[in-house]
Design a protein around this motif. Sequence first.
Motif, PDB file in Angstrom:
ATOM      1  N   ASP A  79       0.859  -1.187   0.000  1.00 49.56           N
ATOM      2  CA  ASP A  79       0.000   0.000   0.000  1.00 49.56           C
ATOM      3  C   ASP A  79       0.896   1.238   0.000  1.00 49.56           C
ATOM      4  O   ASP A  79       1.625   1.479   0.972  1.00 49.56           O
ATOM      5  N   THR A  80       0.861   1.991  -1.109  1.00 53.35           N
ATOM      6  CA  THR A  80       1.605   3.265  -1.156  1.00 53.35           C
ATOM      7  C   THR A  80       0.629   4.439  -1.259  1.00 53.35           C
ATOM      8  O   THR A  80       0.945   5.459  -1.862  1.00 53.35           O
ATOM      9  N   ILE A  81      -0.552   4.243  -0.668  1.00 53.59           N
ATOM     10  CA  ILE A  81      -1.598   5.264  -0.833  1.00 53.59           C
ATOM     11  C   ILE A  81      -1.103   6.629  -0.348  1.00 53.59           C
ATOM     12  O   ILE A  81      -1.383   7.649  -0.977  1.00 53.59           O
ATOM     13  N   SER A  82      -0.338   6.643   0.738  1.00 53.10           N
ATOM     14  CA  SER A  82       0.142   7.957   1.193  1.00 53.10           C
ATOM     15  C   SER A  82       1.639   8.160   0.967  1.00 53.10           C
ATOM     16  O   SER A  82       2.211   9.096   1.509  1.00 53.10           O
ATOM     17  N   SER A  83       2.267   7.313   0.161  1.00 51.72           N
ATOM     18  CA  SER A  83       3.700   7.537  -0.070  1.00 51.72           C
ATOM     19  C   SER A  83       4.038   7.815  -1.529  1.00 51.72           C
ATOM     20  O   SER A  83       5.002   8.522  -1.822  1.00 51.72           O
ATOM     21  N   LEU A  84       3.235   7.292  -2.455  1.00 55.35           N
ATOM     22  CA  LEU A  84       3.596   7.459  -3.866  1.00 55.35           C
ATOM     23  C   LEU A  84       3.686   8.944  -4.227  1.00 55.35           C
ATOM     24  O   LEU A  84       2.790   9.718  -3.927  1.00 55.35           O
ATOM     25  N   GLY A  85       4.772   9.310  -4.869  1.00 55.38           N
ATOM     26  CA  GLY A  85       4.951  10.703  -5.270  1.00 55.38           C
ATOM     27  C   GLY A  85       5.477  11.586  -4.141  1.00 55.38           C
ATOM     28  O   GLY A  85       5.628  12.790  -4.313  1.00 55.38           O
ATOM     29  N   SER A  86       5.756  10.982  -2.972  1.00 54.36           N
ATOM     30  CA  SER A  86       6.317  11.758  -1.850  1.00 54.36           C
ATOM     31  C   SER A  86       7.554  11.081  -1.268  1.00 54.36           C
ATOM     32  O   SER A  86       8.532  11.734  -0.961  1.00 54.36           O
ATOM     33  N   ALA A  87       7.461   9.749  -1.100  1.00 56.42           N
ATOM     34  CA  ALA A  87       8.588   8.991  -0.544  1.00 56.42           C
ATOM     35  C   ALA A  87       9.154   8.109  -1.652  1.00 56.42           C
ATOM     36  O   ALA A  87       8.401   7.627  -2.512  1.00 56.42           O
ATOM     37  N   ALA A 140      13.576  14.323  -2.006  1.00 59.90           N
ATOM     38  CA  ALA A 140      14.498  15.065  -1.128  1.00 59.90           C
ATOM     39  C   ALA A 140      13.781  16.244  -0.460  1.00 59.90           C
ATOM     40  O   ALA A 140      14.011  16.542   0.713  1.00 59.90           O
ATOM     41  N   ARG A 141      12.889  16.891  -1.217  1.00 62.37           N
ATOM     42  CA  ARG A 141      12.123  18.017  -0.633  1.00 62.37           C
ATOM     43  C   ARG A 141      11.270  17.506   0.538  1.00 62.37           C
ATOM     44  O   ARG A 141      11.223  18.130   1.605  1.00 62.37           O
ATOM     45  N   HIS A 142      10.601  16.376   0.323  1.00 64.30           N
ATOM     46  CA  HIS A 142       9.788  15.836   1.417  1.00 64.30           C
ATOM     47  C   HIS A 142      10.660  15.493   2.639  1.00 64.30           C
ATOM     48  O   HIS A 142      10.256  15.726   3.783  1.00 64.30           O
ATOM     49  N   GLN A 143      11.839  14.954   2.392  1.00 66.10           N
ATOM     50  CA  GLN A 143      12.734  14.621   3.517  1.00 66.10           C
ATOM     51  C   GLN A 143      13.151  15.887   4.269  1.00 66.10           C
ATOM     52  O   GLN A 143      13.220  15.891   5.505  1.00 66.10           O
ATOM     53  N   ARG A 144      13.436  16.954   3.516  1.00 63.02           N
ATOM     54  CA  ARG A 144      13.836  18.224   4.164  1.00 63.02           C
ATOM     55  C   ARG A 144      12.709  18.769   5.035  1.00 63.02           C
ATOM     56  O   ARG A 144      12.937  19.208   6.163  1.00 63.02           O
ATOM     57  N   LEU A 145      11.493  18.734   4.485  1.00 68.73           N
ATOM     58  CA  LEU A 145      10.359  19.284   5.238  1.00 68.73           C
ATOM     59  C   LEU A 145      10.085  18.431   6.478  1.00 68.73           C
ATOM     60  O   LEU A 145       9.753  18.946   7.548  1.00 68.73           O
ATOM     61  N   ALA A 146      10.229  17.111   6.316  1.00 71.14           N
ATOM     62  CA  ALA A 146       9.982  16.215   7.458  1.00 71.14           C
ATOM     63  C   ALA A 146      11.031  16.440   8.543  1.00 71.14           C
ATOM     64  O   ALA A 146      10.706  16.479   9.737  1.00 71.14           O
ATOM     65  N   PRO A 176       8.566  10.721   5.492  1.00 71.32           N
ATOM     66  CA  PRO A 176       8.760  12.020   4.845  1.00 71.32           C
ATOM     67  C   PRO A 176       7.437  12.722   4.539  1.00 71.32           C
ATOM     68  O   PRO A 176       7.426  13.857   4.075  1.00 71.32           O
ATOM     69  N   VAL A 177       6.321  12.059   4.799  1.00 68.88           N
ATOM     70  CA  VAL A 177       5.000  12.540   4.368  1.00 68.88           C
ATOM     71  C   VAL A 177       4.274  13.296   5.476  1.00 68.88           C
ATOM     72  O   VAL A 177       3.615  14.298   5.237  1.00 68.88           O
ATOM     73  N   LEU A 178       4.379  12.767   6.685  1.00 68.91           N
ATOM     74  CA  LEU A 178       3.677  13.356   7.822  1.00 68.91           C
ATOM     75  C   LEU A 178       4.460  13.077   9.083  1.00 68.91           C
ATOM     76  O   LEU A 178       5.278  12.150   9.121  1.00 68.91           O
ATOM     77  N   THR A 179       4.180  13.879  10.114  1.00 68.84           N
ATOM     78  CA  THR A 179       4.761  13.634  11.428  1.00 68.84           C
ATOM     79  C   THR A 179       3.623  13.581  12.445  1.00 68.84           C
ATOM     80  O   THR A 179       2.813  14.508  12.511  1.00 68.84           O
ATOM     81  N   ALA A 180       3.570  12.466  13.190  1.00 70.32           N
ATOM     82  CA  ALA A 180       2.578  12.359  14.268  1.00 70.32           C
ATOM     83  C   ALA A 180       3.255  12.775  15.568  1.00 70.32           C
ATOM     84  O   ALA A 180       4.373  12.329  15.868  1.00 70.32           O
TER      85      ALA A 180
END
Length: 390
Positions: free
Chosen positions: A171-179, A271-277, A301-305
């Motif tokens: 399941d890459t529902i929340s990772s595709l195009g970000s991680a 890399a941008r997502h990693q920087r923001l995370a 890299p997508v979200l922080t809980a």
Amino acid sequence: MSRTGRHFLQIPGPSPVPERVMRAMDRPVIDHRGPEFGALGREVLAGCRSVFQTEGPVVIYPSSGTGAWEATIVNTLSSGDRVLMFETGHFATLWRQMAARWGIEVEFVPGDWRRGVDPEIVEATLAEDRARGIKAVMVVHNETSTGVTSRVAEIRRAIDRANHPALLLVDTISSLGSADFRHDAWGVDVTVSGSQKGLMLPPGLGFTAISEKARAASRSNNLPRSYWDWEEMLKPNAGGYFPYKPATNLLYGLREAVAMLLEEGLPEVFARHQRLAAATRAAVQGWGLEVLCQEPSEYSPVLTAVLLPEGHDADAFRRIVLDDLDMSLGAGLSKLAGRVFRIGHLGECNALTLMGALSGVEMGLGAAGVPHQRGGVLAAMSSLRAGDGR
Ligand SMILES: Cc1ncc(COP(=O)(O)O)c(C=O)c1O
């Protein structure tokens, strides 16, 4: 209360839809059997292959991600099959429930929702399965409920070390195009995804990328299916067409979103997502709060809980942020309800969007009376300046 400016949609999906994508969708609906549609269909199907990093077929359903979960199960498994899954969080638990409803026997490895799938357990479990009864390993790449990723390439290596024929369904529902995610290179058999997160589209498209082995499994499994059937899709897809009404205007948007990702370059997007995370985690540390994910190699890299101190209700905090600052943050789901809030930093998010969001969190912590140190926002700025996480 009247609002000015744009709402800050900082949940981990749906993510904000970029202007470019909205403009691309603002077009007349065309004949889905005409030549103009065929060209659009061929272009988006090819574009998806680039984003999934596969040479094989990608099927696009007019559905949410949950539909693509179901498509994966009904096309590859049979009732009574055994599968291996891991309790990484809310979404892994939901996928497991769905598999059980289809008569699949799920071996569900318990977890504390703070870590990803352990590749060593994958290897040991498969090595013990001498009868080769386990038909699939099913993994959520990015647990949206926890902000923890699982190491898919390592899981593949674990399956190979056990010399086991199980399919790898991810399941890459929340990772595709970000991680970073590579369907072919990581030997994934089915990659499931959805439109509303890293692809920066509204909800409404579900995806499955399919390996040859998965397609072969679909020729002999016994679960009934009609709407989700891969072969029914793949036949007309060859010409860019669909067996039923495609979500035409979302496909215009998809064409634009894929173009945006490829213009920026997938490595740069990741890399941008990693920087923001990394900047977000720096802020959390600066506030003296705790990131839910406990394994640094699995930080999302997508979200922080973010865990709130005992006795402080994360939902009350989120309500204050929404009412006072017009920003939506993600809620804690099921086990984590009221305990965590989630900051989405995905899709078209950039450094200044993130700084706006983190300022809102810091202001909200003060307004809600949550004990914290000042300085999270400053720490995030330093992290971004230093290029941490590059
Ligand atoms: C990891 C993951 N899997 C599955 C789903 C379900 O997708 P949908 O809500 O599009 O059906 C979500 C939704 O947030 C998700 O984040």
